[in-house]
Every structure is written in C-alpha cells, then in structure tokens.
Design a protein around this motif. Sequence first.
Motif, short mmCIF file in Angstrom:
data_model
loop_
_atom_site.label_atom_id
_atom_site.label_comp_id
_atom_site.label_asym_id
_atom_site.label_seq_id
_atom_site.Cartn_x
_atom_site.Cartn_y
_atom_site.Cartn_z
N HIS A 152 0.82 -1.21 0.00
CA HIS A 152 0.00 0.00 0.00
C HIS A 152 0.86 1.26 0.00
N VAL A 153 1.83 1.33 0.91
CA VAL A 153 2.61 2.56 1.05
C VAL A 153 3.59 2.73 -0.10
N CYS A 154 4.19 1.65 -0.56
CA CYS A 154 5.11 1.77 -1.70
C CYS A 154 4.37 2.19 -2.97
N GLY A 155 3.14 1.75 -3.11
CA GLY A 155 2.33 2.21 -4.23
C GLY A 155 2.12 3.71 -4.16
N LYS A 156 1.89 4.23 -2.96
CA LYS A 156 1.71 5.67 -2.80
C LYS A 156 3.00 6.43 -3.10
N ILE A 157 4.13 5.88 -2.68
CA ILE A 157 5.42 6.53 -2.97
C ILE A 157 5.64 6.62 -4.48
N ALA A 158 5.38 5.52 -5.17
CA ALA A 158 5.56 5.50 -6.62
C ALA A 158 4.62 6.49 -7.31
N ARG A 159 3.39 6.55 -6.85
CA ARG A 159 2.43 7.49 -7.46
C ARG A 159 2.81 8.94 -7.17
N SER B 118 6.62 -2.61 -12.02
CA SER B 118 7.99 -3.01 -11.68
C SER B 118 8.60 -2.08 -10.62
N LEU B 119 8.25 -0.80 -10.68
CA LEU B 119 8.75 0.15 -9.69
C LEU B 119 8.15 -0.15 -8.32
N THR B 120 6.84 -0.29 -8.28
CA THR B 120 6.17 -0.56 -7.01
C THR B 120 6.68 -1.86 -6.39
N GLU B 121 6.86 -2.87 -7.22
CA GLU B 121 7.33 -4.17 -6.71
C GLU B 121 8.76 -4.08 -6.17
N ARG B 122 9.60 -3.29 -6.83
CA ARG B 122 10.98 -3.15 -6.35
C ARG B 122 11.01 -2.43 -5.00
N LEU B 123 10.23 -1.37 -4.87
CA LEU B 123 10.15 -0.67 -3.60
C LEU B 123 9.60 -1.58 -2.50
N GLU B 124 8.59 -2.35 -2.86
CA GLU B 124 7.96 -3.27 -1.91
C GLU B 124 8.95 -4.33 -1.42
N ARG B 125 9.71 -4.90 -2.34
CA ARG B 125 10.71 -5.91 -1.95
C ARG B 125 11.74 -5.32 -0.99
N ARG B 126 12.21 -4.13 -1.32
CA ARG B 126 13.22 -3.49 -0.47
C ARG B 126 12.64 -3.20 0.91
N TRP B 127 11.41 -2.76 0.95
CA TRP B 127 10.72 -2.49 2.21
C TRP B 127 10.72 -3.75 3.08
N LEU C 268 14.24 4.06 -4.53
CA LEU C 268 13.52 4.92 -5.45
C LEU C 268 14.49 5.64 -6.37
N ILE C 269 15.56 6.19 -5.80
CA ILE C 269 16.56 6.90 -6.60
C ILE C 269 17.22 5.96 -7.62
N ASP C 270 17.44 4.72 -7.22
CA ASP C 270 18.15 3.76 -8.08
C ASP C 270 17.25 3.12 -9.13
N SER C 271 15.96 3.36 -9.07
CA SER C 271 15.02 2.69 -9.98
C SER C 271 14.97 3.40 -11.33
N PRO C 272 15.23 2.70 -12.43
CA PRO C 272 15.24 3.35 -13.74
C PRO C 272 13.88 3.93 -14.12
N GLU C 273 12.78 3.33 -13.63
CA GLU C 273 11.45 3.85 -13.98
C GLU C 273 11.24 5.27 -13.47
N ALA C 274 11.94 5.62 -12.38
CA ALA C 274 11.80 6.96 -11.81
C ALA C 274 12.46 8.03 -12.66
N TRP C 275 13.26 7.60 -13.65
CA TRP C 275 14.00 8.55 -14.48
C TRP C 275 13.45 8.65 -15.89
N ASP C 276 12.23 8.22 -16.09
CA ASP C 276 11.59 8.38 -17.39
C ASP C 276 11.51 9.88 -17.71
N PRO C 277 12.03 10.30 -18.86
CA PRO C 277 12.07 11.75 -19.15
C PRO C 277 10.70 12.40 -19.28
#
Length: 481
Positions: free
Chosen positions: A308-315, A325-334, A348-357
């Motif tokens: 739930h919370v990692c989904g909110k962070i990603a959004r 893939s981003l939400t799942e990566r954050l969730e696993r790390r959590w 979050l910083i290391d996730s490539p999805e967060a750097w979509d231009p």
Amino acid sequence: MGNVTSSRKGDRPLSLPSKDMMAAIAVTRFGLGARPGEIEAAKGDPKGFLAAQIRREGADLPQDSGETSADRFRQMRDFQQQRKKERDQKDGQAERAAANAQIFKDAQRALRDKVGADFLARARLATHTDAAFRERWALFWANHFTVSATKQITSVLIGPFEREAIRPNVFGSFETLLVASSTHPAMLTYLDQAQSIGPDSRAAGFATRRGKGKAGLNENLAREILELHTVGVDAGYSQADVTEFARALTGFSIGRDAEDRPGQFVFRGAAHEPGARTVMGRHYGQQGMKQGLAVLSDLAAHPHTARHVCGKIARHFVSDAPPSSLTERLERRWMQTGGDLAKVAQTLIDSPEAWDPVPAKFKTPYEYTLSTWRLIGAEPSAIERLAPILTGLGQKPFSAPSPKGWPEDAQTWAAPDALIKRMQWAQGFAAVVADRTDPNALAAEALGARLTPAVAKAISRAETRREAFALLVMSPEFQRR
C-alpha cells in the motif's frame, strides 16, 4: 546515450537518459523545482546529488517559534477557559463582558497567527532549501499521516506535529514513524482518540456510577490507521478488526493538567478496554498500552502495508499510474529491510522507472507556487501573501479535506477552472517579478534539458518579459514534474 539498466517493465530493459536530462529530473521531479544553478549542480552525479540528501537524523526543521505541542496545548486550554468566561457573563456585567470578549478575540487572533507562522516557516524552508528531495520526502509523509486544521485544537498542533513526529523519523523505520504519528496529540485530537474509552473499562464504570451515561468507544483512529496509514482497504480486514483495534488503542490519550504531562501523550490505564484482542487473525493478550503498540508493530511489518505505502510513494514521485515493476521493487526493499525508509528512498533513486524523461505528475497548488518562488530564488514574505493564493487555488494551508490528505492526481488539479486560476495567478506574479529577469535564461535554469524547443521558441518570441515569464510557468513542462 544513457546507461542500460535491467528492469521488469515487460521484457525490455530500460535505459537511463543522459546526465543532463537526469540532472533536470533530479531537481524538478524528485525535488521542488529548480533554484538558480541547482540543475547545474546536479549534473556531475544526479543520483549522488539525491542520495546525499538522505540522512538518518531526518528532514530539516522550519525556522519557526519552536513551540512544542505541550506549549500549544496549554495556550489552547487558556483560550478555551477565556471563551468560557466570556459566555458565562451575566446580565448587568456589560463592562466586564466586553473586556472578556476583547481578551478572547486577542487570544483567538494570537492562535491563528501561530498557525499561519507555522505554515509560512514550512513554505520558506521549501523555497530556499538546497535539499529539496529531502523536503519532498518529508512532505509526502506529512500528507500520508494527515492531520488537518478542520478542528481548532488540531490546527495549533500541526506545526509541532510535523516537527516532533514526522520530520525526525522520515528516514528511520516505518514502525517508529507510525507510532510517533499515532500517539502525537495532533493525531489524537484530529481523530478523536483522546475521548475513546473502553465500554467495560474502569473509567466507563466510574462514569456510569456518576450518572454521566455509558462512555463510548471511538473507532476513528483505528479505522484510519488500517485504511490509510498501513495495510490499506484491499488487505481484507473486517469491521470486527476495526473495533478490536479500537479497543486495543483505548487509553491512548493526552495529558491535561500540571500533574498529567499537559499536551503530551499519556496512557490512561483506567480507560483501556480489558481483555485479549484479535486483529487481522493475530491474538493480543491483555497488556495495557503494550497491546495497542503490539498491533501497530505488526501492522508496520505487514506485507500489505509495504504494498500500500510503496504504491503511494511511486504514485507521488513518478506517475498517477506507475509501472508495476517500480512498485514491486520498492515493496521488496521495504520487506527486506523491515520498512527502513532511508533504504526505500535510495531504492527509489536507483530505480530506472523513476528517471523516465516524460513528466507525468501534475503539480499540486503548493508544489506549483513553491517551484515558482524557487525559480526566482525568492520566498513568500508573509502568510498574507501565500495563504490566499493557495486557498484560491484549492489547497488551503493545513486544511486537507479528509484524513486521506490532499489528492495528488492530475484529474483533481488540472481541471479547466483550476488552470484558469493558475494562469491568473501566474500573470499577477509575472507583473511583479518578470521585469527583473531574463526569460530565456530563466527557462534554461528552470527546466534544463527538459526545456523543449517549442517552449523555448514561445518564450523567445514573447512581446514582453511578463508574457514570457507567464508562458514559462504555465507551460506543461513547468506544471508537470
């Protein structure tokens, strides 16, 4: 070309953009909008620029009065006593009634000014900080654990709540942050927990014997912790779980007199509902305050909370509909780290999805106005210069409409009427500041590699600096992040 990084977005790898683009994204998406020279400062190592802002001691504290929740609680208690004096005046005491009425009005104004000063200090911090990712991370958690000024007693506690419960804990464990927010006087007043009494507790029996009726159980805090702060509505809990959790939380209250830690969290054993509890399939023995804390601990560690919370962070940081893939990566790390928020932030910083231009997030009014002040290296000079703006744009200071906090989706903030109001404010702001700026240089400072040829051309062809400035801050590239 950027580096190729593997990702589970379908079967194709994601490639990171150029460093110039990453620097612009680091400042405008992860941060709060570019201050002069900020994008240039991030170019050497955009990820490192963000990672350096993560620190165990938490987020920065606004330069405000520094009054504690206990200070504010005592002030509010004095105010309420003065109001009672005003109301209790008898006929024939007109002179004394008038004097008390003036004292009451002065006290009310002083409390209102303190709330405004708290918000202004927070906004000023956001406009001048050189660690805007750290500030955005703190603002995310303040909105996740919303307390709102819809109640006067809560309004004076919001500033202390953020200083005492939220900011020191945003890079610690989620459990620590959850407990700190759930036991703070601001949350206890906002969600009526301080008045919750176990129906079969000693306090309830005492109230019944004194003829005050049967004391009541309040489920607000338990419900919002489950629905909003931890596992979320999809976790499969029942109304019985809410009620049992509320019973476990009875006794969580606020001190009210000099011998009772006024304005601070206290546990009232006499108000606690006796007996064992079962919440979401877990059994909790009769442990007094430890019973409620044990439920909070298990909720913090629950897999549904991570989801739930990692989904909110990603959004919040990436998109209203972020890649799974981003939400799942954050969730696993959590789950791997037990909810270590510093490590989740790093992931979050290391996730490539967060750097979509492609800028996918539409700024809220607070983010939009802050980024405009940051653009010119300035800050709001008074709450009277800020509060009416935000209220007019639909985001009244410290006044989220519900415990869900402020919405963050584009549908809420990009409606036609809302855009017209933004345009009117942008034009008014431009009339004050634009003549002292170079619009073309400002556009490059504001957006870096995210500045598109179309926007650059429109700004260069504008007839006046004011028109150019308004075009910049109303462009999709500036309004999105």
